[in-house]
Scaffold this motif. Structure first.
Motif, PDB file in Angstrom:
ATOM      1  N   THR A   1      97.505 136.703  75.015  1.00 15.36           N
ATOM      2  CA  THR A   1      98.090 138.031  74.744  1.00 15.36           C
ATOM      3  C   THR A   1      99.478 137.919  74.113  1.00 15.36           C
ATOM      4  O   THR A   1     100.117 138.919  73.828  1.00 15.36           O
ATOM      5  N   ARG A   2      99.924 136.704  73.929  1.00 12.71           N
ATOM      6  CA  ARG A   2     101.269 136.440  73.391  1.00 12.71           C
ATOM      7  C   ARG A   2     102.331 137.230  74.149  1.00 12.71           C
ATOM      8  O   ARG A   2     103.215 137.861  73.565  1.00 12.71           O
ATOM      9  N   SER A   3     102.197 137.204  75.473  1.00 11.74           N
ATOM     10  CA  SER A   3     103.149 137.980  76.279  1.00 11.74           C
ATOM     11  C   SER A   3     103.705 137.121  77.418  1.00 11.74           C
ATOM     12  O   SER A   3     103.244 136.001  77.653  1.00 11.74           O
ATOM     13  N   PHE A   4     104.681 137.679  78.111  1.00  9.57           N
ATOM     14  CA  PHE A   4     105.317 137.012  79.248  1.00  9.57           C
ATOM     15  C   PHE A   4     104.321 136.968  80.404  1.00  9.57           C
ATOM     16  O   PHE A   4     103.776 137.999  80.798  1.00  9.57           O
ATOM     17  N   ASP A   5     104.125 135.780  80.953  1.00  8.57           N
ATOM     18  CA  ASP A   5     103.160 135.615  82.048  1.00  8.57           C
ATOM     19  C   ASP A   5     103.881 135.772  83.387  1.00  8.57           C
ATOM     20  O   ASP A   5     104.106 134.797  84.116  1.00  8.57           O
TER      21      ASP A   5
ATOM     22  N   THR B   1     105.577 132.626  67.084  1.00 10.55           N
ATOM     23  CA  THR B   1     104.671 133.304  66.154  1.00 10.55           C
ATOM     24  C   THR B   1     103.204 133.204  66.550  1.00 10.55           C
ATOM     25  O   THR B   1     102.388 134.019  66.146  1.00 10.55           O
ATOM     26  N   GLY B   2     102.854 132.151  67.285  1.00 16.46           N
ATOM     27  CA  GLY B   2     101.432 131.930  67.576  1.00 16.46           C
ATOM     28  C   GLY B   2     100.784 131.038  66.519  1.00 16.46           C
ATOM     29  O   GLY B   2      99.593 130.737  66.612  1.00 16.46           O
ATOM     30  N   LEU B   3     101.555 130.616  65.519  1.00 15.22           N
ATOM     31  CA  LEU B   3     101.007 129.695  64.513  1.00 15.22           C
ATOM     32  C   LEU B   3     100.747 128.334  65.172  1.00 15.22           C
ATOM     33  O   LEU B   3     101.496 127.911  66.059  1.00 15.22           O
TER      34      LEU B   3
ATOM     35  N   SER C   1     105.765 124.149  67.660  1.00 15.14           N
ATOM     36  CA  SER C   1     105.259 125.098  68.664  1.00 15.14           C
ATOM     37  C   SER C   1     104.984 126.464  68.035  1.00 15.14           C
ATOM     38  O   SER C   1     104.433 127.347  68.672  1.00 15.14           O
ATOM     39  N   GLY C   2     105.421 126.649  66.782  1.00 15.46           N
ATOM     40  CA  GLY C   2     105.264 127.955  66.141  1.00 15.46           C
ATOM     41  C   GLY C   2     106.507 128.824  66.302  1.00 15.46           C
ATOM     42  O   GLY C   2     106.549 129.963  65.851  1.00 15.46           O
TER      43      GLY C   2
END
Ligand code: LMR
Length: 416
Positions: A164-168, A367-369, A388-389
């Motif tokens: 979700t590209r969010s804070f866990d 970025t998620g790259l 790491s992107g």
């Protein structure tokens, strides 16, 4: 090859990724190269930006012609600067009863944020012997190095939810809840988490503070972006101030950097604050005394020039107002560039979701790259970011954002 004659036992360590990338970028002759690597502020022309307020302060310092300007400071640092740094971090405003609260804080000058993290780690390693330091996964890579050199065992708590590209938040809380032991240190980014750009919200900070208090964990804040992230020094200090004011029975510490918020990267301006709990203020002086012992043995005292600039600015109402303006300029440009990159990727219908770029905070976007895409960006487009992107948004400008978005679009579509 001739045999090397040495008593040393050395083997190569991996180069620091951030500075190696910066070096590679510097020597790349490609005319459209873009640096999204090291976290430094750049103007829309891609140039460094000595803050206008810093330039004013420098001129005033020349006029002042202080005879003592190159003299040694005390071992703990430039004493007026220490109070100024503390007040900026903790938000003292001359209210009644503040002296008592200030008595909880012992402050020393450090060699910028890295130096503050290092000194704090060394001090705790010697005098608290934490079983473990908990770092977020991911964190600024130098946190690993600093705590490794201090000889403290390291573990990580989940921080980033890749899907979700969010804070866990749940992952962080449940891991600390079940695995952290009394006396462990928990390293927290005060704002603008590096590298993810994802911060806990206020409610989550309250829960983290409760957890630290209940489980007797020691919060260690790294504050590298106060004022730079949101444009407001209050907002960016919220978590530190909440812990300090609302958990007075807890000890904690803060590593404070002035590199980003004053643009004083190479001047190495920083401070380390140790906060005793309210019942132990008598400990403060002996803490400072021991910090001074470490400082004296390592570097004698922090450097003078950068802290004179900060002191000049923060002791003048007019210059402080100018500084707040400069913070607005930097934080707004970064927000504008986040929006610009996001809009370009949406316009290009680049596969994936990109809202996280505008939702994240501060200098960096995670970025998620993938590492492969990052490599392709460098190889084909001369765009530099961490594997790491992590991208330093400040390297984007109105002139290169289309180029960068098109490059991202291309490496994603043409993978394999
Ligand atoms: C970064 O993360 O790029 C900056 O904080 C610079 C550094 O010292 O690593």
């Amino acid at each position: 090859m001739s045999k090397i004659d040495t008593r040393l036992n050395v083997s190569p360590v991996p180069p620091d990724e951030i500075f190696a990338l910066n070096g590679a970028y510097a020597v790349d002759p490609h005319p459209q190269k873009v640096s999204l690597g090291v976290g430094v502020y750049r103007t829309d022309d891609g140039k460094p930006w000595p803050l206008p307020v810093v330039q004013k302060a420098e001129k005033e310092l020349v006029v002042d012609d202080d005879l003592f300007r190159h003299e040694y400071t005390a071992i703990e640092g430039d004493v007026p600067f220490l109070g100024i740094a503390r007040d900026l971090m903790f938000g003292f405003e001359g209210k009644q009863g503040e002296e008592e609260v200030k008595a909880r804080i012992g402050t020393v000058q450090t060699v910028a944020g890295t130096g503050a993290n290092h000194l704090g780690a060394l001090f705790l390693a010697h005098h608290m012997k934490p079983p473990t330091v908990w770092l977020s996964n991911p964190s600024w890579a130098n946190h690993q190095t600093i705590w490794e050199l201090a000889g403290v065992p390291r573990k990580t708590y989940p921080y980033y939810h890749a899907a979700t590209r969010s804070f866990d938040f749940e992952g962080m809380m449940s891991s600390l809840e079940s695995e952290a032991q009394e006396g462990d240190v928990v390293l927290l980014h005060a704002c603008a988490h590096n590298p993810t750009g994802l911060d806990p919200n206020k409610e989550q900070w309250v829960a983290i503070a409760d957890l630290c208090e209940r489980k007797k964990l020691f919060p260690f804040f790294d504050s590298a972006y106060q004022g730079f992230a949101s444009g407001s020094v209050e907002e960016d200090a919220w978590a530190v101030r909440y812990f300090f004011n609302n958990k007075p029975d807890m000890e904690m510490c803060v590593a404070q950097s002035f590199s980003k918020n004053f643009g004083l990267y190479g001047q190495r301006v920083g401070a380390f604050h140790y906060c005793t709990n309210r019942a132990s203020t008598s400990l403060r002086d002996v803490v400072v005394n021991n910090l001074c012992h470490l400082i004296r043995g390592e570097f004698s005292m922090g450097p003078r020039v950068g802290c004179s600039i900060v002191k000049k600015v923060l002791t003048s109402e007019e210059l402080t107002a100018d500084w707040h303006q400069d913070l607005q300029v930097m934080s707004s440009r970064i927000k504008t560039m986040r929006k610009a990159l996001y809009s370009e990727l949406v316009r290009l219908q680049t596969p994936g979701t990109w809202e996280h770029i505008i939702e994240q905070n501060g200098m960096f976007s995670y970025t998620g790259l993938t590492p492969k895409q990052v490599y392709a960006l460098k190889d084909k487009y001369h765009i530099y970011l961490l594997k790491s992107g992590r991208a330093s948004i400040s390297g984007l400008s109105q002139k290169n954002v289309t180029y960068v978005a098109q490059a991202i679009d291309d490496v994603i579509r043409n993978e394999n």
